[in-house]
Design an enzyme around this catalytic site. Structure first.
Site, PDB file in Angstrom:
ATOM      1  N   HIS A  30      35.425  67.482  19.477  1.00  0.00           N
ATOM      2  CA  HIS A  30      34.547  67.159  20.502  1.00  0.00           C
ATOM      3  C   HIS A  30      34.835  65.777  21.106  1.00  0.00           C
ATOM      4  O   HIS A  30      35.278  65.596  21.402  1.00  0.00           O
ATOM      5  CB  HIS A  30      33.245  67.017  20.124  1.00  0.00           C
ATOM      6  CG  HIS A  30      32.827  66.224  19.104  1.00  0.00           C
ATOM      7  ND1 HIS A  30      32.466  64.653  19.311  1.00  0.00           N
ATOM      8  CD2 HIS A  30      33.371  65.797  17.727  1.00  0.00           C
ATOM      9  CE1 HIS A  30      33.222  63.985  18.186  1.00  0.00           C
ATOM     10  NE2 HIS A  30      33.192  65.046  17.005  1.00  0.00           N
TER      11      HIS A  30
ATOM     12  N   HIS B  36      50.271  67.708  28.021  1.00  0.00           N
ATOM     13  CA  HIS B  36      50.998  68.852  27.054  1.00  0.00           C
ATOM     14  C   HIS B  36      50.420  68.237  25.559  1.00  0.00           C
ATOM     15  O   HIS B  36      50.954  67.746  25.225  1.00  0.00           O
ATOM     16  CB  HIS B  36      53.225  68.570  27.239  1.00  0.00           C
ATOM     17  CG  HIS B  36      52.689  70.281  26.219  1.00  0.00           C
ATOM     18  ND1 HIS B  36      54.218  71.029  26.268  1.00  0.00           N
ATOM     19  CD2 HIS B  36      51.689  70.694  25.594  1.00  0.00           C
ATOM     20  CE1 HIS B  36      54.252  72.084  25.616  1.00  0.00           C
ATOM     21  NE2 HIS B  36      53.159  71.735  24.635  1.00  0.00           N
TER      22      HIS B  36
END
Length: 220
Positions: free
Chosen positions: A141, A150
């Protein structure tokens, strides 16, 4: 069905082709790749049409959507250059999301992103453009993933982590909650990152330490 052209014909492209084909959302018109050895071959049944110089021609012919199917190992610079080139031509970059991805409805994202099998992106996370969220990653979250990042296979980001533009978080890395990874950073495979990491460095180890400075080159 809308057509899309892929840019990059390596192993990452094979995975992207399988996802797009399974979803039946786009027709894959072909692939461009600058490697002469790949000219006129098939990658998972999709033809390599030529090098990147032909992208303008296909855009003029009416293919307005593209996806960067070139993966990245450590450095993300090649993907950044391709993203800028495609945007300059005028292409719309699509998002590619595998059916097994768990994507919170409160996630916000840009375009040109790949969400690979089994990845989990939780509540109120923000993801920029041209990112790879690779197989089996967990992004908890309130994370912020900036452009051209990446997150490699199996990496885990705890809540409130920020990964700034152009960075690569290596396979199996673990990032503690609230940590900020700077711009154009390479986080080594299996690293345990417990504190903020400055821009343009390589860090590795458990706990992770800076092992190399990459200079002052900026993202283009």
């Amino acid at each position: 069905m809308n057509s899309v052209i892929l840019v990059g014909g390596g192993g990452h492209a094979k995975q992207i082709i399988e996802i797009i084909t399974a979803q039946k959302s786009y027709h894959i018109a072909g692939i461009t790749d600058n490697d002469p050895a790949k000219r006129k071959i098939l990658v998972s049944g999709v033809p390599v049409l030529g090098n990147d110089k032909i992208l303008n021609t296909y855009f003029t012919k009416g293919i307005k959507r593209a996806f960067i199917s070139l993966g990245s190992v450590d450095e993300t610079g090649a993907r950044i250059s391709l993203y800028n080139m495609l945007k300059e031509i005028g292409f719309t970059l699509i998002n590619v999301v595998h059916s097994s991805v768990i994507l919170s409805p409160s996630v916000t994202m840009g375009t040109g992103n790949a969400f690979m099998p089994g990845s989990i992106i939780n509540a109120h996370t923000s993801i920029g453009n041209n990112c790879i969220i690779n197989t089996g990653t967990i992004v908890e979250h309130d994370c912020t993933i900036e452009d051209h990042v990446h997150i490699a296979t199996g990496a885990k980001l705890a809540g409130g982590v920020t990964v700034q533009e152009g960075s690569h978080v290596g396979i199996g890395a673990l990032i503690k909650q609230g940590v900020t990874i700077g711009r154009q950073v390479i986080v080594g495979a299996g690293a345990l990152v417990l504190e903020d990491i400055p821009d343009r460095v390589v860090c590795a180890g458990m706990p992770a330490k800076v092992i190399k400075y990459l200079g002052n080159t900026t993202i283009h």
